[in-house]
Scaffold this motif. Structure first.
Motif, PDB file in Angstrom:
ATOM      1  N   LEU A 171       0.821  -1.215   0.000  1.00  0.00           N
ATOM      2  CA  LEU A 171       0.000   0.000   0.000  1.00  0.00           C
ATOM      3  C   LEU A 171       0.852   1.260   0.000  1.00  0.00           C
ATOM      4  O   LEU A 171       0.341   2.352   0.248  1.00  0.00           O
ATOM      5  N   PHE A 172       2.140   1.105  -0.289  1.00  0.00           N
ATOM      6  CA  PHE A 172       3.048   2.246  -0.190  1.00  0.00           C
ATOM      7  C   PHE A 172       2.623   3.398  -1.106  1.00  0.00           C
ATOM      8  O   PHE A 172       2.686   4.569  -0.716  1.00  0.00           O
ATOM      9  N   ALA A 173       2.167   3.088  -2.299  1.00  0.00           N
ATOM     10  CA  ALA A 173       1.772   4.144  -3.236  1.00  0.00           C
ATOM     11  C   ALA A 173       0.576   4.933  -2.728  1.00  0.00           C
ATOM     12  O   ALA A 173       0.444   6.133  -3.003  1.00  0.00           O
ATOM     13  N   GLN A 174      -0.314   4.290  -1.965  1.00  0.00           N
ATOM     14  CA  GLN A 174      -1.511   4.960  -1.472  1.00  0.00           C
ATOM     15  C   GLN A 174      -1.255   5.720  -0.163  1.00  0.00           C
ATOM     16  O   GLN A 174      -1.853   6.774   0.069  1.00  0.00           O
ATOM     17  N   ALA A 175      -0.397   5.187   0.707  1.00  0.00           N
ATOM     18  CA  ALA A 175      -0.170   5.829   2.011  1.00  0.00           C
ATOM     19  C   ALA A 175       1.297   5.680   2.414  1.00  0.00           C
ATOM     20  O   ALA A 175       1.613   4.950   3.351  1.00  0.00           O
ATOM     21  N   ILE A 180       5.789   4.013   6.111  1.00  0.00           N
ATOM     22  CA  ILE A 180       7.118   4.299   6.659  1.00  0.00           C
ATOM     23  C   ILE A 180       7.060   4.408   8.173  1.00  0.00           C
ATOM     24  O   ILE A 180       7.926   3.879   8.890  1.00  0.00           O
ATOM     25  N   LEU A 181       6.029   5.081   8.709  1.00  0.00           N
ATOM     26  CA  LEU A 181       5.873   5.206  10.158  1.00  0.00           C
ATOM     27  C   LEU A 181       5.744   3.840  10.812  1.00  0.00           C
ATOM     28  O   LEU A 181       6.420   3.547  11.805  1.00  0.00           O
ATOM     29  N   THR A 182       4.884   2.998  10.255  1.00  0.00           N
ATOM     30  CA  THR A 182       4.674   1.669  10.816  1.00  0.00           C
ATOM     31  C   THR A 182       5.958   0.851  10.782  1.00  0.00           C
ATOM     32  O   THR A 182       6.287   0.135  11.738  1.00  0.00           O
TER      33      THR A 182
END
Length: 215
Positions: A171-175, A180-182
């Motif tokens: 889901l990197f592209a969406q959020a 990165i935080l997680t």
């Protein structure tokens, strides 16, 4: 017996009046709220709650999530409410802080779930253990196993958030910020293995135990 609380299965025996009685899971602190003739037992938001770990992998996992989640209930509710308010009012700073708090608490739940699953799989499906929670502070009071298995149970807690964070990269592209935080929070749990508290302290104690046994 003689002012002491005992749990022979876990090899525990402490003074009933000592702080260790609650922290080791031999008793629970209860907070009752009374209104008229009715009383309610409050969740372990500010007090220590102990619950025996049920047998079986699935039952143990669900019990740990329910018990630890109950302790975090007040914080989770407050952060969830703040997130809704932040989104509704467009106050993105409040929403961002709320998300950070929810990620941190979620990582603690996953961390403890990792300990529980590893314990049930490696030490025994019926091995005795106690879930102890006080707010966001959670721990599993358990039996020690063989060296390699005991080390695996300790490490499993720190690695569990990393494993849980891996699918989020789809889901990197969406959020990207959330992913990165997680991931950073999950890696923080791994770093905890090399500091002298928590799981890091447990690993050092295991190493000292092995040295003493070898001498």
């Amino acid at each position: 017996m003689d002012g002491r609380l005992e749990c022979p299965e876990l090899g525990l025996r402490v003074e009933a009046s000592s702080p260790e009685a609650a922290s080791s899971g031999l008793c629970s602190d209860e907070l009752l709220v009374s209104v008229g003739t009715r009383s309610w037992r409050m969740p372990p938001w500010f007090t220590t709650g102990a619950k025996g770990l049920p047998a079986g992998i699935v039952a143990a996992a669900l019990a740990s999530l329910r018990h630890f989640g109950a302790g975090m209930g007040l914080l989770l509710g407050a952060l969830g409410g703040a997130l809704v308010i932040g989104i509704a009012t467009g106050y993105l700073g409040l929403a961002a802080v709320s998300i950070m708090g929810l990620v941190l608490l979620g990582s603690v739940l996953v961390h403890e779930l990792g300990h529980v699953l590893a314990y049930r799989i490696l030490i025994g499906r019926r091995a005795p253990a106690v879930l102890v929670v006080r707010g966001a502070s959670c721990r599993l009071v358990r039996l020690a196993g063989a060296r390699a298995r005991d080390a695996a149970v300790i490490v499993a807690g720190s690695l569990a958030p990393v494993v849980a964070a891996l699918p989020l990269w789809f889901l990197f592209a969406q959020a990207p910020a959330l992913v990165i935080l997680t991931t950073l929070v999950a890696l923080g749990h791994v770093v905890g293995l090399v500091i002298p508290v928590g799981d890091g302290a447990a690993l050092r104690e295991l190493a000292r135990r092995d040295v003493l046994n070898a001498t």
